[in-house]
Design an enzyme around this catalytic site. Sequence first.
Site, PDB file in Angstrom:
ATOM      1  CG  HIS A  59      -0.206   0.034   2.519  1.00  0.00           C
ATOM      2  ND1 HIS A  59       0.372   1.172   3.042  1.00  0.00           N
ATOM      3  CD2 HIS A  59       0.057  -0.946   3.406  1.00  0.00           C
ATOM      4  CE1 HIS A  59       0.948   0.899   4.191  1.00  0.00           C
ATOM      5  NE2 HIS A  59       0.778  -0.391   4.434  1.00  0.00           N
TER       6      HIS A  59
ATOM      7  CD  GLU B 215       1.960  -5.831   7.888  1.00  0.00           C
ATOM      8  OE1 GLU B 215       2.119  -7.039   7.596  1.00  0.00           O
ATOM      9  OE2 GLU B 215       2.751  -4.951   7.520  1.00  0.00           O
TER      10      GLU B 215
END
Length: 194
Positions: free
Chosen positions: A10, A81
């Site tokens: 990202h 994550e």
Amino acid sequence: MTLRLYFMRHGETEWSKSGQHTGRADIPLTANGQQEARRLGERIRSITFDHVLVSPLKRARQTCELAACSEGAETEPDLIEWDNGDYEGQTHADVDTQRPDWNLFRDGCPGGEMPDEVSARADRLIRRLKKLDGNVALFAHSHIGRVLGARWIELPVQVGEHLILNTASLSILCYQHEDSNVPAIESWNGGNES
């Protein structure tokens, strides 16, 4: 068609900018992170993706959307994550004052995930990915990406410590000479010059 995985981290967030550990905190991209995601989209514009998988967290979903890949994208829970537990939001220096010589890839996070848990999650995802063909876009995060890279080439999770991923970077995982018995990394941490 041969499987090729395009792993994209990202864009920048306030915490990636400040060096704070960002696991499950669902924070958005900064204005710069949005620009990084658009530039990432320009770099991959010529690639036709057969599958697009994205972490459930906002920063990865925003990157996918701004890179113009969100049509038909599927949320993949195993791309979330690493859970930083008690270290969420802290910098490495903060953690070092409590626990000198701490290493995420060796020690894990109290109240969060341990290396063997993240490795098992990456292995589970890889098994599913290997059933696909063609170009697969993966929009996710730094630490899970580093574990995925290490496990893709059948190395221990601890090797992820040595595989840096910048924001809005592009890495390609594939097979050596299209031989599914020899997983390879074609490129790593490419493209973000911001």
